[in-house]
Design a protein around this motif. Structure first.
Motif, PDB file in Angstrom:
ATOM      1  N   ASP A  36       0.357   4.373  19.821  1.00  0.00           N
ATOM      2  CA  ASP A  36       0.038   5.796  19.670  1.00  0.00           C
ATOM      3  C   ASP A  36       0.277   6.308  18.253  1.00  0.00           C
ATOM      4  OD1 ASP A  36      -0.202   5.665  22.449  1.00  0.00           O
ATOM      5  OD2 ASP A  36       1.983   5.946  22.634  1.00  0.00           O
ATOM      6  N   ALA A  37       0.594   5.393  17.351  1.00  0.00           N
ATOM      7  CA  ALA A  37       0.874   5.826  15.974  1.00  0.00           C
ATOM      8  C   ALA A  37      -0.342   6.552  15.415  1.00  0.00           C
ATOM      9  CB  ALA A  37       1.183   4.600  15.125  1.00  0.00           C
ATOM     10  N   PRO A  38      -0.106   7.605  14.616  1.00  0.00           N
ATOM     11  CA  PRO A  38      -1.244   8.330  14.056  1.00  0.00           C
ATOM     12  C   PRO A  38      -2.037   7.458  13.075  1.00  0.00           C
ATOM     13  CG  PRO A  38       0.839   9.088  13.102  1.00  0.00           C
ATOM     14  CD  PRO A  38       1.194   8.122  14.180  1.00  0.00           C
ATOM     15  N   ALA A  39      -3.365   7.679  13.029  1.00  0.00           N
ATOM     16  CA  ALA A  39      -4.197   6.952  12.062  1.00  0.00           C
ATOM     17  C   ALA A  39      -3.752   7.356  10.657  1.00  0.00           C
ATOM     18  CB  ALA A  39      -5.663   7.308  12.272  1.00  0.00           C
ATOM     19  N   SER A  40      -3.478   6.378   9.805  1.00  0.00           N
ATOM     20  CA  SER A  40      -2.937   6.697   8.477  1.00  0.00           C
ATOM     21  C   SER A  40      -3.439   5.713   7.433  1.00  0.00           C
ATOM     22  CB  SER A  40      -1.405   6.605   8.463  1.00  0.00           C
ATOM     23  OG  SER A  40      -0.826   7.332   9.499  1.00  0.00           O
ATOM     24  N   ALA A  41      -3.412   6.184   6.185  1.00  0.00           N
ATOM     25  CA  ALA A  41      -3.649   5.280   5.049  1.00  0.00           C
ATOM     26  C   ALA A  41      -2.312   5.069   4.347  1.00  0.00           C
ATOM     27  CB  ALA A  41      -4.651   5.888   4.095  1.00  0.00           C
ATOM     28  N   TYR A  42      -2.041   3.836   3.949  1.00  0.00           N
ATOM     29  CA  TYR A  42      -0.808   3.484   3.245  1.00  0.00           C
ATOM     30  C   TYR A  42      -1.219   3.062   1.836  1.00  0.00           C
ATOM     31  CZ  TYR A  42       1.031   3.605   7.936  1.00  0.00           C
ATOM     32  OH  TYR A  42       1.370   4.024   9.200  1.00  0.00           O
ATOM     33  N   THR A  43      -0.890   3.910   0.873  1.00  0.00           N
ATOM     34  CA  THR A  43      -1.343   3.664  -0.498  1.00  0.00           C
ATOM     35  C   THR A  43      -0.140   3.321  -1.357  1.00  0.00           C
ATOM     36  OG1 THR A  43      -2.955   5.387  -0.074  1.00  0.00           O
ATOM     37  CG2 THR A  43      -2.764   4.635  -2.343  1.00  0.00           C
ATOM     38  N   LEU A  44      -0.216   2.182  -2.021  1.00  0.00           N
ATOM     39  CA  LEU A  44       0.950   1.696  -2.759  1.00  0.00           C
ATOM     40  C   LEU A  44       0.606   1.461  -4.226  1.00  0.00           C
ATOM     41  CD1 LEU A  44       3.579  -0.558  -1.460  1.00  0.00           C
ATOM     42  CD2 LEU A  44       2.467  -1.435  -3.442  1.00  0.00           C
ATOM     43  N   ARG A  45       1.466   1.969  -5.097  1.00  0.00           N
ATOM     44  CA  ARG A  45       1.323   1.690  -6.529  1.00  0.00           C
ATOM     45  C   ARG A  45       2.695   1.307  -7.067  1.00  0.00           C
ATOM     46  NH1 ARG A  45      -1.239   3.169 -10.929  1.00  0.00           N
ATOM     47  NH2 ARG A  45      -0.071   1.318 -11.448  1.00  0.00           N
ATOM     48  N   SER A  46       2.687   0.381  -8.008  1.00  0.00           N
ATOM     49  CA  SER A  46       3.982  -0.053  -8.518  1.00  0.00           C
ATOM     50  C   SER A  46       3.967  -0.157 -10.031  1.00  0.00           C
ATOM     51  CB  SER A  46       4.313  -1.413  -7.913  1.00  0.00           C
ATOM     52  OG  SER A  46       5.597  -1.808  -8.309  1.00  0.00           O
ATOM     53  N   THR A  47       5.113   0.139 -10.628  1.00  0.00           N
ATOM     54  CA  THR A  47       5.250  -0.110 -12.061  1.00  0.00           C
ATOM     55  C   THR A  47       6.062  -1.389 -12.290  1.00  0.00           C
ATOM     56  OG1 THR A  47       7.238   1.265 -12.236  1.00  0.00           O
ATOM     57  CG2 THR A  47       5.150   2.368 -12.626  1.00  0.00           C
ATOM     58  N   VAL A  48       6.429  -2.068 -11.206  1.00  0.00           N
ATOM     59  CA  VAL A  48       7.149  -3.343 -11.328  1.00  0.00           C
ATOM     60  C   VAL A  48       6.100  -4.445 -11.493  1.00  0.00           C
ATOM     61  CG1 VAL A  48       8.818  -4.904 -10.242  1.00  0.00           C
ATOM     62  CG2 VAL A  48       8.853  -2.462  -9.661  1.00  0.00           C
ATOM     63  N   PRO A  49       6.172  -5.239 -12.583  1.00  0.00           N
ATOM     64  CA  PRO A  49       5.170  -6.303 -12.725  1.00  0.00           C
ATOM     65  C   PRO A  49       5.258  -7.284 -11.551  1.00  0.00           C
ATOM     66  CG  PRO A  49       6.950  -6.582 -14.330  1.00  0.00           C
ATOM     67  CD  PRO A  49       7.176  -5.263 -13.659  1.00  0.00           C
ATOM     68  N   ILE A  50       4.110  -7.757 -11.098  1.00  0.00           N
ATOM     69  CA  ILE A  50       4.061  -8.576  -9.877  1.00  0.00           C
ATOM     70  C   ILE A  50       4.305 -10.045 -10.195  1.00  0.00           C
ATOM     71  CG2 ILE A  50       2.574  -9.263  -7.938  1.00  0.00           C
ATOM     72  CD1 ILE A  50       1.111  -6.557  -8.356  1.00  0.00           C
ATOM     73  N   GLY A  51       5.202 -10.660  -9.457  1.00  0.00           N
ATOM     74  CA  GLY A  51       5.474 -12.085  -9.648  1.00  0.00           C
ATOM     75  C   GLY A  51       6.107 -12.374 -10.991  1.00  0.00           C
ATOM     76  N   ALA A  52       6.955 -11.460 -11.476  1.00  0.00           N
ATOM     77  CA  ALA A  52       7.567 -11.645 -12.801  1.00  0.00           C
ATOM     78  C   ALA A  52       9.089 -11.724 -12.711  1.00  0.00           C
ATOM     79  CB  ALA A  52       7.146 -10.508 -13.728  1.00  0.00           C
ATOM     80  N   GLY A  53       9.634 -11.869 -11.517  1.00  0.00           N
ATOM     81  CA  GLY A  53      11.082 -12.013 -11.383  1.00  0.00           C
ATOM     82  C   GLY A  53      11.826 -10.710 -11.288  1.00  0.00           C
TER      83      GLY A  53
END
Ligand SMILES: Nc1ncnc2c1ncn2[C@@H]1O[C@H](COP(=O)(O)OP(=O)(O)OP(=O)(O)O)[C@@H](O)[C@H]1O
Ligand SMILES: C[C@@](O)(CCO)CC(=O)[O-]
Ligand SMILES: [Mg+2]
Length: 444
Positions: free
Chosen positions: A122-139
């Motif tokens: 029954d969870a409401p229909a939603s969009a999950y939008t993610l932005r990051s300033t952490v470099p990806i796969g960089a430790g």
């Protein structure tokens, strides 16, 4: 809207996976997640993770809820989960099969695993939008920071978590942080395979921690290091991406081939972290010029890096950075995080001339390395609830467009009221600090 920081492991990466101690601190680089209700008749769940080019939707009613509603399956709701349920992973795999690339697949898996266990039909229909300033796969703990965001946002949305409120006691805050951290660990398991839990723990609680899980059947021992010193650190990214899961698996393979030798390396790493912790906790600790404490911490950094090389988790580009820093004589360097590329940290000597640092900067950037300006020991998970901002003195709902345009935009100085949002020359911009607009769970 929620956010959570990346991290730097100062001592003890890899050995921490084998029950040894590690010291890690939260970074000022963060990930942000906005949950937007989707109006309309189609009951959709949409993931928008533009940093990795993922934009995918599922019909909520077509998800394998039955697999996830086996009686008793949700009994561990708030408890720590030690391993992934393979039935649940098998039920999710077909849902992510057509998503190209492992980077996107594991991110979607982490989300769906948490969504299906924590959420409901029954969870409401939603969009999950993610932005990051952490470099990806960089430790720098990008996977942990997104896992913390997903865990916090889903539990808040499903009503099983309180938002931080004024008057929340330290023990209430600790309980909420534990719930967030337990499920962030599940996200890390989906992404990493075999995480120690140090990254999600420091990303959840912020500041700095001494972390050790000597017995894998028991919860980790976590000491929050509230007085963590402001160490002068240089953080450099080789820009060579790699996967933590692969590097952790490499150490496991070394351990199986040279068990007693590898164990003694891991043991020594434990001693390094313990020694560093006792130096930092010394009541006379000082990081100013002439103090012997910084030298001792630096030597431990150098030894820790040498041992990480012996585990096979350095990379020629990390060694090149170390060579340039050693040549300039400005401090002690080690890889941070899983290694194999990614970032290095250098503990800088306090008395280094600025001109020498400037020269080093030029050399690093000429060779394609990137230096980050960041501070250590910042806030852990934060919540902006409801997700409204102050635009021209009116409260407006933060839309996905505003969010995407604003997160990570440099130069949002000129504070017009904390967290206020306005139209800059290039579009929506947060004026001021998003993090200070949020509320945080405070432990003391
Ligand atoms: N901004 C992001 N958007 C979507 N997914 C992300 C994002 N950042 C990280 N991820 C997920 O996390 C994975 C990277 O995690 P990984 O553990 O390999 O590196 P890290 O966490 O950056 O480094 P370390 O674990 O050494 O600190 C990516 O493959 C992706 O699935
Ligand atoms: C390499 C590792 O020790 C740190 C990754 O940031 C893995 C982990 O602790 O889960
Ligand atoms: Mg990671």
């Amino acid at each position: 809207m929620v956010s959570a920081p990346g991290k730097v492991i100062v001592y003890g990466e890899h050995s921490v996976v084998y029950g040894k101690a590690a010291i890690a601190a939260a970074l000022s680089l963060r990930s942000y997640l906005l949950v937007t209700p989707l109006l309309g008749i189609t009951r959709k769940l949409t993931l928008r993770f533009p940093d990795i080019g993922l934009d995918h939707s599922w019909h909520i009613d077509s998800l394998p809820w039955d697999t996830f509603s086996v009686p008793g399956e949700k009994k561990f709701y708030f408890d720590a989960v030690e391993r992934l349920d393979t039935n649940l992973v098998d039920a999710i795999n077909p849902l992510v099969a057509d998503i190209p690339g492992n980077v996107r697949k594991v991110a979607a898996l982490a989300f769906l695993y948490m969504y299906l266990v924590l959420g409901s039909k029954d969870a409401p229909a939603s969009a999950y939008t993610l932005r990051s300033t952490v470099p990806i796969g960089a430790g720098l703990g990008s996977s942990a920071s997104i896992s913390v965001c997903l865990s916090a946002a889903l539990q808040l949305q499903m009503g099983t978590l309180d938002t931080p409120y004024s008057g929340m006691t330290a023990s209430e805050a600790l309980l909420e942080l534990k719930r967030i951290n337990n499920w962030a660990f599940v996200g890390e398991m989906c992404i990493h395979g075999n995480p120690s839990g140090v990254d999600n723990t420091v990303s959840t609680g912020g500041r700095a921690v001494l972390f050790k899980r000597a017995d894998p059947t028991l919860p980790p021992q976590v000491t929050h290091l509230s007085g963590f010193p402001e160490l002068p650190l240089l953080l450099v990214n080789t820009k060579h991406p790699r996967s933590t899961a692969v590097l952790v698996a490499g150490v496991r393979s070394l351990l199986s081939k040279h068990e007693s030798i590898t164990r003694s390396v891991l043991e020594t790493m434990d001693l390094i972290t313990i020694e560093a912790h006792s130096i930092i906790c010394d009541p006379d600790f000082s990081s100013s010029a002439g103090s012997p404490y910084l030298d001792r911490l630096g030597e431990l950094i150098r030894i820790n890096h040498g041992l990480l090389i012996s585990l096979g988790v350095s990379h020629p580009k990390l060694e090149r950075i170390r060579e340039l820093v050693d040549h300039a004589g400005v401090g002690w360097t080690k890889l941070t995080g899983a290694g194999g590329g990614g970032c290095s940290i250098t503990l800088l000597r306090p008395d280094v001339e600025q001109s020498i640092l400037d020269e080093l900067d030029v050399k690093l950037s000429n060779e394609g390395f990137e230096k980050y300006k960041t501070t250590l020991g910042g806030d852990g998970v934060g919540v902006l609830w409801p997700a409204v901002a102050n635009v021209d003195n009116k409260e407006v709902q933060i839309t996905e467009d505003m969010f995407l345009a604003a997160v990570g935009v440099e130069g949002a100085e000129g504070l017009v009221g904390v967290g206020a949002l306005g139209k800059g020359d290039t579009g929506w911009k947060f004026w001021g600090d998003l993090v200070s607009a949020e509320s945080h769970f405070t432990l003391h």
